[in-house]
Design a protein around this motif. Structure first.
Motif, PDB file in Angstrom:
ATOM      1  N   ILE A  88      36.809  32.596  35.189  1.00  0.00           N
ATOM      2  CA  ILE A  88      37.466  31.667  34.267  1.00  0.00           C
ATOM      3  C   ILE A  88      38.466  30.803  35.035  1.00  0.00           C
ATOM      4  O   ILE A  88      38.870  31.152  36.145  1.00  0.00           O
ATOM      5  CB  ILE A  88      38.211  32.411  33.144  1.00  0.00           C
ATOM      6  N   THR A  90      42.166  29.619  35.255  1.00  0.00           N
ATOM      7  CA  THR A  90      43.491  30.002  34.754  1.00  0.00           C
ATOM      8  C   THR A  90      44.355  28.752  34.723  1.00  0.00           C
ATOM      9  O   THR A  90      44.555  28.115  35.760  1.00  0.00           O
ATOM     10  CB  THR A  90      44.144  31.044  35.688  1.00  0.00           C
ATOM     11  N   GLY A 280      36.150  32.281  42.100  1.00  0.00           N
ATOM     12  CA  GLY A 280      36.659  31.724  40.853  1.00  0.00           C
ATOM     13  C   GLY A 280      35.653  30.777  40.199  1.00  0.00           C
ATOM     14  O   GLY A 280      34.454  30.806  40.515  1.00  0.00           O
ATOM     15  N   SER A 281      36.164  29.910  39.316  1.00  0.00           N
ATOM     16  CA  SER A 281      35.294  29.101  38.461  1.00  0.00           C
ATOM     17  C   SER A 281      34.845  27.789  39.120  1.00  0.00           C
ATOM     18  O   SER A 281      34.099  27.029  38.502  1.00  0.00           O
ATOM     19  CB  SER A 281      36.024  28.784  37.161  1.00  0.00           C
ATOM     20  N   ALA A 282      35.305  27.539  40.343  1.00  0.00           N
ATOM     21  CA  ALA A 282      34.898  26.353  41.135  1.00  0.00           C
ATOM     22  C   ALA A 282      34.630  25.127  40.253  1.00  0.00           C
ATOM     23  O   ALA A 282      33.511  24.608  40.244  1.00  0.00           O
ATOM     24  CB  ALA A 282      33.671  26.699  41.992  1.00  0.00           C
ATOM     25  N   ASN A 292      26.085  29.016  43.481  1.00  0.00           N
ATOM     26  CA  ASN A 292      25.340  30.202  43.908  1.00  0.00           C
ATOM     27  C   ASN A 292      25.632  31.348  42.920  1.00  0.00           C
ATOM     28  O   ASN A 292      26.781  31.753  42.777  1.00  0.00           O
ATOM     29  CB  ASN A 292      25.825  30.584  45.315  1.00  0.00           C
ATOM     30  N   TYR A 331      23.404  25.514  48.159  1.00  0.00           N
ATOM     31  CA  TYR A 331      24.037  24.615  49.141  1.00  0.00           C
ATOM     32  C   TYR A 331      25.079  25.325  50.015  1.00  0.00           C
ATOM     33  O   TYR A 331      25.259  25.008  51.184  1.00  0.00           O
ATOM     34  CB  TYR A 331      24.696  23.422  48.425  1.00  0.00           C
TER      35      TYR A 331
HETATM   36  P1  NAD Z   1      37.022  29.228  43.634  1.00  0.00           P
HETATM   37  O1  NAD Z   1      36.544  30.539  44.162  1.00  0.00           O
HETATM   38  O2  NAD Z   1      36.706  28.935  42.225  1.00  0.00           O
HETATM   39  O3  NAD Z   1      36.365  28.054  44.492  1.00  0.00           O
HETATM   40  C1  NAD Z   1      36.716  27.700  45.806  1.00  0.00           C
HETATM   41  C2  NAD Z   1      35.555  26.937  46.438  1.00  0.00           C
HETATM   42  O4  NAD Z   1      34.567  27.893  46.829  1.00  0.00           O
HETATM   43  C3  NAD Z   1      34.844  26.005  45.486  1.00  0.00           C
HETATM   44  O5  NAD Z   1      35.379  24.713  45.487  1.00  0.00           O
HETATM   45  C4  NAD Z   1      33.436  26.000  46.002  1.00  0.00           C
HETATM   46  O6  NAD Z   1      33.311  25.078  47.056  1.00  0.00           O
HETATM   47  C5  NAD Z   1      33.263  27.396  46.562  1.00  0.00           C
HETATM   48  N1  NAD Z   1      32.583  28.321  45.650  1.00  0.00           N
HETATM   49  C6  NAD Z   1      33.153  29.334  44.940  1.00  0.00           C
HETATM   50  N2  NAD Z   1      32.224  29.992  44.256  1.00  0.00           N
HETATM   51  C7  NAD Z   1      31.052  29.396  44.530  1.00  0.00           C
HETATM   52  C8  NAD Z   1      29.712  29.637  44.123  1.00  0.00           C
HETATM   53  N3  NAD Z   1      29.376  30.629  43.293  1.00  0.00           N
HETATM   54  N4  NAD Z   1      28.744  28.820  44.583  1.00  0.00           N
HETATM   55  C9  NAD Z   1      29.043  27.842  45.431  1.00  0.00           C
HETATM   56  N5  NAD Z   1      30.269  27.553  45.851  1.00  0.00           N
HETATM   57  C10 NAD Z   1      31.267  28.337  45.410  1.00  0.00           C
HETATM   58  O7  NAD Z   1      38.577  29.139  43.906  1.00  0.00           O
HETATM   59  P2  NAD Z   1      39.679  28.107  43.361  1.00  0.00           P
HETATM   60  O8  NAD Z   1      39.146  26.723  43.444  1.00  0.00           O
HETATM   61  O9  NAD Z   1      40.909  28.462  44.063  1.00  0.00           O
HETATM   62  O10 NAD Z   1      39.890  28.493  41.835  1.00  0.00           O
HETATM   63  C11 NAD Z   1      39.314  27.781  40.737  1.00  0.00           C
HETATM   64  C12 NAD Z   1      39.731  28.459  39.441  1.00  0.00           C
HETATM   65  O11 NAD Z   1      39.183  29.780  39.375  1.00  0.00           O
HETATM   66  C13 NAD Z   1      41.244  28.616  39.289  1.00  0.00           C
HETATM   67  O12 NAD Z   1      41.600  28.291  37.963  1.00  0.00           O
HETATM   68  C14 NAD Z   1      41.480  30.094  39.552  1.00  0.00           C
HETATM   69  O13 NAD Z   1      42.603  30.560  38.861  1.00  0.00           O
HETATM   70  C15 NAD Z   1      40.216  30.678  38.995  1.00  0.00           C
HETATM   71  N6  NAD Z   1      39.850  32.015  39.529  1.00  0.00           N
HETATM   72  C16 NAD Z   1      39.267  32.869  38.663  1.00  0.00           C
HETATM   73  C17 NAD Z   1      38.828  34.106  39.098  1.00  0.00           C
HETATM   74  C18 NAD Z   1      38.170  35.032  38.101  1.00  0.00           C
HETATM   75  O14 NAD Z   1      37.991  34.651  36.960  1.00  0.00           O
HETATM   76  N7  NAD Z   1      37.791  36.238  38.512  1.00  0.00           N
HETATM   77  C19 NAD Z   1      38.989  34.479  40.438  1.00  0.00           C
HETATM   78  C20 NAD Z   1      39.579  33.570  41.329  1.00  0.00           C
HETATM   79  C21 NAD Z   1      39.998  32.324  40.866  1.00  0.00           C
END
Ligand code: NAD
Length: 499
Positions: A88, A90, A280-282, A292, A331
């Motif tokens: 999700i 946050t 996270g929710s990327a 992915n 990707y």
């Molecule tokens: P993130 O992990 O969402 O993404 C960071 C980067 O990693 C992305 O921009 C993307 O390039 C890559 N990435 C992540 N997951 C991927 C996937 N499955 N496939 C391809 N590329 C992927 O981290 P963030 O940008 O710091 O956080 C985004 C949101 O997610 C924030 O609101 C954060 O609070 C939330 N978050 C939620 C959880 C959870 O719900 N368990 C965990 C961590 C962060």
């Protein structure tokens, strides 16, 4: 090991159609897409699931619910006791609680399990032999969230470590090792500095380790242990550690294995369990069929093992390994020369479905034993003999150029009337500054003043109150007290540096 120490419980029950009820949340950002891909694969593999959907995250926060989850959603989670959760978003800013931390604590999910495996040569990594499972304590430590500002200059966060908390997570780590044919459990702490909190974690590790003679055991101080883990992860197998260290090092371990996008995670409690991807929710990648789904899929594989569907877990995991091995990559892991096809989220799921029933040819196939759900419990112990030896009174004091000798003399004068008690020392940020402090020591406005009995008797609560009345009458601003206790004759508080 005693039978009471590890409860072999089935936390889930199949309904009349033979399906196991689970609660699913599609989450935010890339969440709905990767959940859709995951559920399609599970269905095609024949997973026996009765799905209840709940809404969590952005939309719920936007309705003014600061927890990000509605009461009806908790009812579903309590009913099914199994939660498959997409990431999700946050919301930024104050007043909003992290749904992940709330869920872990509210449902008593004390163990966070994060396998970090490399898939060389199909996914680039500097550590082709890496296969580490991080077992992170999930409820205590600095995550207890007990923070206070105590003076103009000093804030504090309490590090809370309990014996039952240590026993549950450490026993879980050893049981996990046994059940998954692992040979070694390593413990990381900083008990050379935090002798009581991390010291307890290490002590319980040694105590419980004795019950597992066939598992190799070792302890590393966290700083050099973390360096070794980042440099030579193949030297580790199962690694158990307190909450904050586990939070940081599990991301490091997942990243050096190849990508945080590949790792799944299980949060296990005595009654409930939650499964998710570690990323996270990327949001920037959302709604483009790019993400992915592997992290969430591998989280769902752990869920299948937990609910007793190891046959399906094995089928899904091996089909996924075969897909990776066949070079069909999203990707984030696609590499010219290694990958054969760059695909989107949906096509990746189709490729896994097409390989259900196949095993990898060069990567190691997984084998899951007929499973049992583990819920580790702590053993009740008789209370120790507790003595009150003295009290630390903390002051916010900013007078007389913060000269500790002035504060010391003043305290001796005003507390001299409280019978048989004596100011033993004053420390500032843990360093003794009175008596005989160094003028070079920097002092903040936050002072810990230690009072002990002089006649060898125990201190009484009345004497503590008398001391407080005396300092109050002198106009000194006391902030808090900490009792100095001995348990079964062992002094159970730290000395000031230089005391
Ligand atoms: P993130 O992990 O969402 O993404 C960071 C980067 O990693 C992305 O921009 C993307 O390039 C890559 N990435 C992540 N997951 C991927 C996937 N499955 N496939 C391809 N590329 C992927 O981290 P963030 O940008 O710091 O956080 C985004 C949101 O997610 C924030 O609101 C954060 O609070 C939330 N978050 C939620 C959880 C959870 O719900 N368990 C965990 C961590 C962060």
């Amino acid at each position: 090991m005693s039978d009471t120490a590890i409860a072999k419980v089935s936390t889930t029950t199949a309904n009349t159609s033979g399906k196991v009820p689970i609660t699913v949340a599609r989450g935010d950002g890339i969440g709905p897409e990767i959940m859709d891909a995951t559920l399609r694969i599970l269905e095609a593999a024949g997973a026996r699931l009765a799905i209840e959907e709940i809404e969590i995250g952005e939309q719920v926060y936007a309705r003014g619910n600061s927890a990000g989850i509605e009461p009806q959603a908790w009812e579903s989670l309590r009913r099914t006791k199994v939660f498959l959760k997409a990431p999700i978003t946050t919301p930024q800013g104050g007043g909003v609680k992290s749904l992940n931390v709330t869920t872990r604590k509210a449902l008593g999910l004390y163990a966070n399990i994060r396998p970090c495996v490399s898939y060389a040569p199909y996914i680039e990594t500097k550590h082709p032999q890496m296969d580490v499972v991080i077992v992170r304590e999930n409820e205590e430590d600095l995550y207890a969230g007990i923070e206070h500002q105590q003076s103009d200059e000093v804030v504090q966060c309490l590090k809370v470590i309990s014996r039952p908390g240590c026993e549950k997570i450490i026993r879980y780590a050893f049981e996990y090792a046994v059940q998954n044919n692992r040979h070694k459990v390593t413990c990381f702490t900083k008990d050379n500095i935090m002798k009581l909190t991390d010291g307890l974690f290490h002590k319980v590790f040694d105590e419980i380790g004795v019950e597992y003679p066939n598992i190799e055991k070792e302890h590393w101080i966290i700083d050099i242990g973390a360096a070794k883990l980042a440099d030579s992860p193949e030297a580790f197998d199962v690694v158990v550690m307190p909450n904050l260290y586990g939070d940081i090092l599990s991301d490091v371990a997942a990243q050096i294995a190849g990508s945080v996008g590949l790792a799944g995670s299980a949060n296990i409690g005595a009654q409930c369990a939650m499964f998710e991807a570690i990323h996270g929710s990327a949001p920037r990648r959302a709604n483009q069929n790019l993400a992915n789904p592997s992290g969430l899929l591998l989280g769902s594989v752990m869920m299948l093992v937990h609910i007793g569907q190891s046959d399906i877990a094995e089928k899904v995991h091996n089909a996924w390994l075969r897909t990776i091995e066949d070079g069909i990559h999203t990707y984030d892991i696609f590499q010219e020369g290694i990958s054969s096809q760059k695909v989107g989220t949906r096509e990746f799921a189709d490729a896994v479905i097409a390989r259900l029933g196949q095993r990898p040819e060069s990567l190691k196939a997984v084998k899951y034993n007929a499973s049992r759900s583990l819920a580790s419990v702590s053993q009740a112990r008789p209370p120790a003999r507790k003595q009150l030896l003295g009290v630390d009174i903390f002051f916010h004091w900013n007078e007389d150029d913060r000269n500790p000798n002035v504060l010391g003399k003043k305290l001796e004068q005003v507390t001299g009337t409280v019978a048989n008690t004596q100011l033993k020392m004053i420390s500032n940020r843990g360093v003794k500054v009175y008596p005989d402090g160094f003028p070079e020591t920097f002092c903040t406005d936050h002072w810990r003043c230690r009072f002990l009995k002089t006649d060898g008797s125990d201190m009484t609560h009345t004497e503590v109150i008398e001391l407080l009345k005396a300092v109050q009458a002198a106009g000194l601003d006391f902030i808090k007290t900490e009792h100095l206790c001995a348990f079964d004759g062992v002094k159970s508080y730290s000395l000031g540096q230089g005391e």
